[in-house]
Every structure is written in C-alpha cells, then in structure tokens.
Design a protein around this motif. Structure first.
Motif, PDB file in Angstrom:
ATOM      1  N   GLU A 114       4.363  27.440 -12.355  1.00 59.12           N
ATOM      2  CA  GLU A 114       4.690  28.852 -11.267  1.00 59.12           C
ATOM      3  C   GLU A 114       3.646  28.741 -10.444  1.00 59.12           C
ATOM      4  O   GLU A 114       3.698  29.080  -9.290  1.00 59.12           O
ATOM      5  CB  GLU A 114       4.557  30.045 -12.300  1.00 59.12           C
ATOM      6  N   LEU A 115       2.501  27.972 -10.588  1.00 63.60           N
ATOM      7  CA  LEU A 115       1.415  27.664  -9.791  1.00 63.60           C
ATOM      8  C   LEU A 115       1.521  26.738  -8.758  1.00 63.60           C
ATOM      9  O   LEU A 115       0.868  26.479  -7.741  1.00 63.60           O
ATOM     10  CB  LEU A 115       0.214  27.581 -10.496  1.00 63.60           C
ATOM     11  N   SER A 116       2.708  25.755  -9.089  1.00 61.04           N
ATOM     12  CA  SER A 116       2.739  24.645  -8.081  1.00 61.04           C
ATOM     13  C   SER A 116       2.810  24.945  -6.716  1.00 61.04           C
ATOM     14  O   SER A 116       3.578  26.119  -6.452  1.00 61.04           O
ATOM     15  CB  SER A 116       4.014  23.774  -8.744  1.00 61.04           C
ATOM     16  N   ASP A 117       2.403  24.082  -5.880  1.00 60.45           N
ATOM     17  CA  ASP A 117       2.356  24.285  -4.562  1.00 60.45           C
ATOM     18  C   ASP A 117       2.829  22.986  -3.903  1.00 60.45           C
ATOM     19  O   ASP A 117       2.413  21.968  -3.883  1.00 60.45           O
ATOM     20  CB  ASP A 117       1.119  24.599  -3.958  1.00 60.45           C
ATOM     21  N   PRO A 118       4.131  22.958  -2.968  1.00 61.98           N
ATOM     22  CA  PRO A 118       4.574  21.873  -2.715  1.00 61.98           C
ATOM     23  C   PRO A 118       3.694  21.279  -1.594  1.00 61.98           C
ATOM     24  O   PRO A 118       4.055  19.839  -1.488  1.00 61.98           O
ATOM     25  CB  PRO A 118       5.764  22.423  -1.966  1.00 61.98           C
ATOM     26  N   SER A 119       2.953  21.683  -1.082  1.00 66.20           N
ATOM     27  CA  SER A 119       1.923  20.909  -0.274  1.00 66.20           C
ATOM     28  C   SER A 119       0.885  20.117  -0.954  1.00 66.20           C
ATOM     29  O   SER A 119       0.106  19.403  -0.449  1.00 66.20           O
ATOM     30  CB  SER A 119       1.032  22.025   0.470  1.00 66.20           C
ATOM     31  N   LEU A 120       0.648  20.200  -2.260  1.00 65.29           N
ATOM     32  CA  LEU A 120      -0.363  19.523  -3.138  1.00 65.29           C
ATOM     33  C   LEU A 120       0.306  18.280  -3.679  1.00 65.29           C
ATOM     34  O   LEU A 120       1.396  18.404  -3.610  1.00 65.29           O
ATOM     35  CB  LEU A 120      -0.957  20.314  -4.363  1.00 65.29           C
ATOM     36  N   PRO A 121      -0.465  17.292  -3.827  1.00 63.39           N
ATOM     37  CA  PRO A 121      -0.008  16.136  -4.531  1.00 63.39           C
ATOM     38  C   PRO A 121       0.706  16.308  -5.862  1.00 63.39           C
ATOM     39  O   PRO A 121       0.356  17.324  -6.689  1.00 63.39           O
ATOM     40  CB  PRO A 121      -1.113  15.282  -4.893  1.00 63.39           C
ATOM     41  N   ASP A 122       1.712  15.643  -6.210  1.00 62.92           N
ATOM     42  CA  ASP A 122       2.299  15.672  -7.362  1.00 62.92           C
ATOM     43  C   ASP A 122       1.722  15.521  -8.678  1.00 62.92           C
ATOM     44  O   ASP A 122       0.889  14.609  -8.470  1.00 62.92           O
ATOM     45  CB  ASP A 122       3.867  14.579  -7.534  1.00 62.92           C
ATOM     46  N   ALA A 123       1.776  16.078  -9.665  1.00 70.46           N
ATOM     47  CA  ALA A 123       1.203  15.766 -10.972  1.00 70.46           C
ATOM     48  C   ALA A 123       2.530  15.874 -11.898  1.00 70.46           C
ATOM     49  O   ALA A 123       3.348  17.158 -11.957  1.00 70.46           O
ATOM     50  CB  ALA A 123       0.213  16.787 -11.341  1.00 70.46           C
ATOM     51  N   SER A 124       2.629  14.895 -12.938  1.00 72.64           N
ATOM     52  CA  SER A 124       3.610  15.099 -13.959  1.00 72.64           C
ATOM     53  C   SER A 124       2.901  15.470 -15.269  1.00 72.64           C
ATOM     54  O   SER A 124       1.687  15.035 -15.650  1.00 72.64           O
ATOM     55  CB  SER A 124       4.232  13.802 -14.098  1.00 72.64           C
ATOM     56  N   LEU A 125       3.699  16.422 -16.258  1.00 75.60           N
ATOM     57  CA  LEU A 125       3.161  16.927 -17.554  1.00 75.60           C
ATOM     58  C   LEU A 125       4.232  16.602 -18.194  1.00 75.60           C
ATOM     59  O   LEU A 125       5.451  17.095 -18.132  1.00 75.60           O
ATOM     60  CB  LEU A 125       2.756  18.222 -17.522  1.00 75.60           C
ATOM     61  N   VAL A 126       4.149  15.724 -19.478  1.00 78.39           N
ATOM     62  CA  VAL A 126       4.996  15.542 -20.287  1.00 78.39           C
ATOM     63  C   VAL A 126       4.407  15.680 -21.592  1.00 78.39           C
ATOM     64  O   VAL A 126       3.396  15.030 -21.900  1.00 78.39           O
ATOM     65  CB  VAL A 126       5.699  13.989 -20.276  1.00 78.39           C
TER      66      VAL A 126
END
Length: 181
Positions: A150-162
């Motif tokens: 929900e906090l994700s901002d498309p202008s920031l770099p990707d980060a993956s959580l698995v």
C-alpha cells in the motif's frame, strides 16, 4: 488506469494461465506492469527484449486474462496500446506434490539477476512452532507485505519481497520417498 479500479486479486485457475505465468520473461513483464501501464515498446526497453518478442509475450498474458489494455492513443496513424495488470495481486495455485513452485523459481531467478553490489536482505531461518504460532506468523508476514504494498510509490525503485513459510518434509518422509523411487 487508477489502481482503485483494479480487482484485488486474480486467481490463476487454468492451465493456459499457469503456463503464462510460469515463463520468467512474462513474469518480468508483469513486474514492469505492476505499478503503471506501459506500451509494448516501453515493456521491451525495460525488460531488454525485442519489440516482437515483447508483443508475443504480452499477447499470451492478455489471452490468459493476466494483463489488459487500459488505454489507447493514436501516434502517427498507429494505435498505441497501454497494458496494465488485470489485478493488484496474482494468486497461484499450490504446486501440488512434487511440482515446482513457480513463484519461488522466479524469485530465485530475479535474485540471481539482481546487481551483486546492490543492497539485499536474504535470510533463511529454521523454526519450531506450534500450529497456532505457524498460522500467526503467516498472517503477520502477509499483513506486513500488504502494508508495504500500500505504501509503494511507482516513482521509487523496485524492491521485491518473497517469503515462504512451510513445513519441510521430515527426514523419515524424505527417506521413504527416496526408497520408493
């Protein structure tokens, strides 16, 4: 397309859908479309594909219902299509006994392809938990992932959580399966 218009989840239920998401290239295309729509050209540039290959993979994802055209515009007499994910999250079926877990295979491939000098937080922990603790930890991990999504901002770099929380096969079970082969 505003993310508010997207369904929360898309459940992969057919063999065609499973084949579509099982491919690493298509997995990476879906990652491009995770936060904002993109054209075939933009997808090709971000994934490092030829436009024809990008178009082929996007068409397969579209036929499977995983991505869709969310807007079009005319550019020099050609209709440019913008594609987006069909839902905020894709839910895969359990792989079944002996089947590979597609999500984990893709996560490992993405981790291996990530820059070696980039910041990473990778850990494996072996735990002994009651059934209640196991369920609670699973729920907490899911809630934490949802909170940060929900906090994700498309202008920031990707980060993956698995994450994977599971009961491994016991030594006796593994030996019995080995003897059966």
């Amino acid at each position: 397309m505003p993310s508010d218009d997207l369904p929360e989840t898309f459940h992969v239920t057919t063999d065609d859908q499973l084949r579509a998401v099982s491919n690493l290239t298509r997995h990476r295309i879906m990652a491009v479309l995770r936060f904002e729509p993109a054209t075939i050209t933009q997808i090709a540039e971000r994934v490092g594909l030829a436009k024809g290959s990008s178009s082929y993979h996007v068409r397969l994802l579209e036929r499977a219902g995983l991505v869709k055209v969310v807007r079009t515009r005319k550019v020099r007499g050609v209709t440019e299509r913008y594609y987006a994910m069909a839902a905020r999250a894709i839910v895969l079926p359990d792989p079944g006994e002996g089947g590979p877990d597609v999500l984990m295979r893709h996560a490992v491939a993405d981790l291996e392809a990530a820059p070696v000098d980039g910041e990473r937080h990778v850990r494996m922990a072996h735990l002994r938990l009651t059934g209640e603790q196991f369920a609670e930890l699973g729920a907490r991990l899911q809630a934490l992932a949802d909170e940060y999504r929900e906090l994700s901002d498309p202008s920031l770099p990707d980060a993956s959580l698995v994450f994977a929380l599971f009961h491994p096969s016991s030594r006796k079970q593994a030996e019995a399966e080995g003897d059966a082969k």
